[in-house]
Design an enzyme around this catalytic site. Structure first.
Site, PDB file in Angstrom:
ATOM      1  CG  ASP A 271      -7.335   3.201  -0.845  1.00 36.52           C
ATOM      2  OD1 ASP A 271      -7.789   2.051  -0.783  1.00 36.52           O
ATOM      3  OD2 ASP A 271      -7.429   4.002   0.114  1.00 36.52           O
TER       4      ASP A 271
ATOM      5  CE  LYS B  78      -4.424   0.968   0.215  1.00 39.52           C
ATOM      6  NZ  LYS B  78      -5.573   0.120  -0.165  1.00 39.52           N
TER       7      LYS B  78
END
Ligand code: NDP
Ligand code: 2IT
Length: 451
Positions: free
Chosen positions: A170, A130
């Site tokens: 995201d 991430k």
């Protein structure tokens, strides 16, 4: 929890918290997993001996960097950039990039950690990662977003690649930012590869990737509801958020016969008792994705709807709740209100939206509750399908991608059922997802030796 299991959990958490001080979201995500896995690990001494759990909570690599850029006034701005490469035991690091003012190391570590389990659950060969920045796209011009993305990618490009680490979107990173980042990556590397997913339809993107997280969450909810011989048809649904995941959750839930009555953003929520039908959703797409407006404006356009400032939608009576905004957006009190109002199913489109207190309320009430790492895995699964198509240099039809997404969500549900069904028949999706996601990664780590 049995005494010796509790002792294992608390001792593990004490050591983990001491090594990662102040990272409260990361502690929260790890505790949930350790509580699920402890009995399994205590039954498998090789996992303890090889310190598999201790290794999984330590990211393989963290890159932190300066992102300097120049705003429209000609001033220099500096943001923080991050990429957490958490685990590559079963495939290249894979996971989104978040641009939001709240982004910090703790939040990205929790997301990369959860991603490792989620990606394993998809059945596709993807490790966990991430990244992101504390840059807020809100109120920025297109040119500012472009300059920021180019600066961010100028550093990130050294650390990613189609076989190394494959980022995607995201919060705050949608089609626009992905386009700017892909353009800069392509320019720097002089190559056109599938290193980023969620690309535009004309330049390597998979059909249905934009829809996949929201659609997948609804497919998962359908599977959950089927265990109680019911479905989304005719149900009242509360959705939070109004971004990518929320928009397509509304679309699919509506197609499946539900009436979705709420949407929200960080300033408040709208309640539309008549339901957000296809025409109103088309307005939301335009409002959010083109004009980058606020959800409050929905109530100006549709006077039957009301806007409630500074609150989340969980006091609205609903059968099903789909939290699709952000972490810790459902408190224990709000969970009790949902249950009290007759809510029978909570499927998380967002990552870790329910607090531990909320999860305890749902499970105690024995309602259907699925954590994000299972329910929202359709997004990254379709990213995995995008990687496959890019490697083969071809593109599947939307129907084919949809069928694969649907079958992956069914398989994840089956895995949760296999590992999460308790003695009384209640499916503990948290336990099921954590154990099923863990086993594959743990076995790969055992095979690879101490690395
Ligand atoms: P978007 O940026 O498209 O939308 C985010 C939405 O959540 C906006 O409505 C935003 O409102 C709201 N939101 C963000 N932060 C907060 C906050 N601190 N408090 C209240 N509301 C907030 O992001 P996505 O739809 O892509 O992501 C939503 C969630 O889904 C995240 O948890 C993400 O990690 C998760 N997810 C996303 C996937 C994807 O494919 N995109 C895949 C799997 C999970 P505002 O405009 O006010 O900030
Ligand atoms: O949280 C997530 O699963 C995502 N943001 C999507 C990640 C991806 O690589 O598609």
């Amino acid at each position: 929890m049995e005494k010796h299991v509790e002792k294992y959990v608390e001792e593990f958490m004490d050591r983990m918290v001491a090594k990662n001080p102040g990272e409260k979201e990361f502690h929260q995500a790890v505790r949930e997993v350790v509580e699920s896995l402890a009995p399994y690990i205590l039954d498998n001494p090789v996992l303890m001996k090889m310190k598999i759990l201790e290794r999984i909570v330590e990211p393989e690599r963290i890159v932190m960097f300066r992102v300097p850029w120049i705003n429209d006034k000609g001033e220099v701005e500096i943001n923080k950039g991050y990429r957490i490469q958490c685990n590559s035991a079963i495939g290249p690091y894979k996971g989104g990039i978040r641009f939001h003012s709240s982004v910090n190391l703790s939040i990205l570590k929790f997301l990369a950690f959860e991603q490792t389990f989620k990606n394993s659950l998809t059945t596709l060969p993807m490790g966990g990662g991430k990244g992101g920045s504390d840059f807020s796209p809100r109120g920025k011009s297109d040119n500012e977003v472009m300059r920021f993305c180019q600066s961010f990618m100028t550093e990130l490009a050294r650390h990613i690649g189609q076989d190394t680490d494959v980022p995607a979107g995201d919060i705050g990173v949608g089609a626009r930012a992905l386009g700017y980042m892909f353009g800069q990556y392509k320019r720097l590397r002089n190559e056109f590869t599938g290193t980023l997913t969620g690309k535009g339809a004309e330049w390597g993107g998979s059909p249905l990737r934009p829809e996949a997280t929201g659609y997948g969450t609804c497919y998962f909810a359908q599977e959950m509801l089927a265990t109680r011989s019911t479905s989304l048809d005719g149900k009242i649904v509360a959705v939070s958020g109004s971004g990518n995941v929320a928009q397509f959750a509304v679309q699919k839930a509506t197609q499946l016969g539900a009436r979705v009555v709420t949407l929200s953003d960080s300033n408040g929520y709208i309640y539309d008792p008549d339901g957000i039908d296809a025409e109103k959703l088309a307005y939301v797409f335009e409002l959010k994705n083109i004009f980058r407006g606020r959800i409050r404006e929905y109530a100006d356009k549709y006077p039957n709807a009301k806007y409630v400032a500074d609150q989340r939608p969980w006091s609205v009576k609903c059968d099903i709740a789909l939290p699709c905004a952000t972490q810790n957006e459902v408190s224990g009190k709000e969970a009790a209100t949902l249950v009290g109002n007759g809510c029978i199913c909570v499927a998380e489109g967002a990552n870790m939206p329910s607090t531990p207190e909320a999860i305890a309320v749902f499970q105690k009430a024995r309602i259907l509750y699925a954590p994000g790492k299972a329910a929202n895995a359709g997004g990254v699964a379709t990213s995995g399908l995008e990687m496959t198509q890019n490697s083969m240099r071809l593109k599947w039809a939307p129907e084919e991608v949809d069928a694969r997404l649907h079958s992956i969500m069914r398989d994840i549900h089956a895995a949760c059922t296999k590992y999460g069904t308790e003695e009384d028949g209640y499916i503990n999706y948290v336990k099921g997802a954590n154990i099923a996601g863990f086993i594959k990664v743990a076995n790969a780590m055992l095979a690879h030796g101490v690395v």
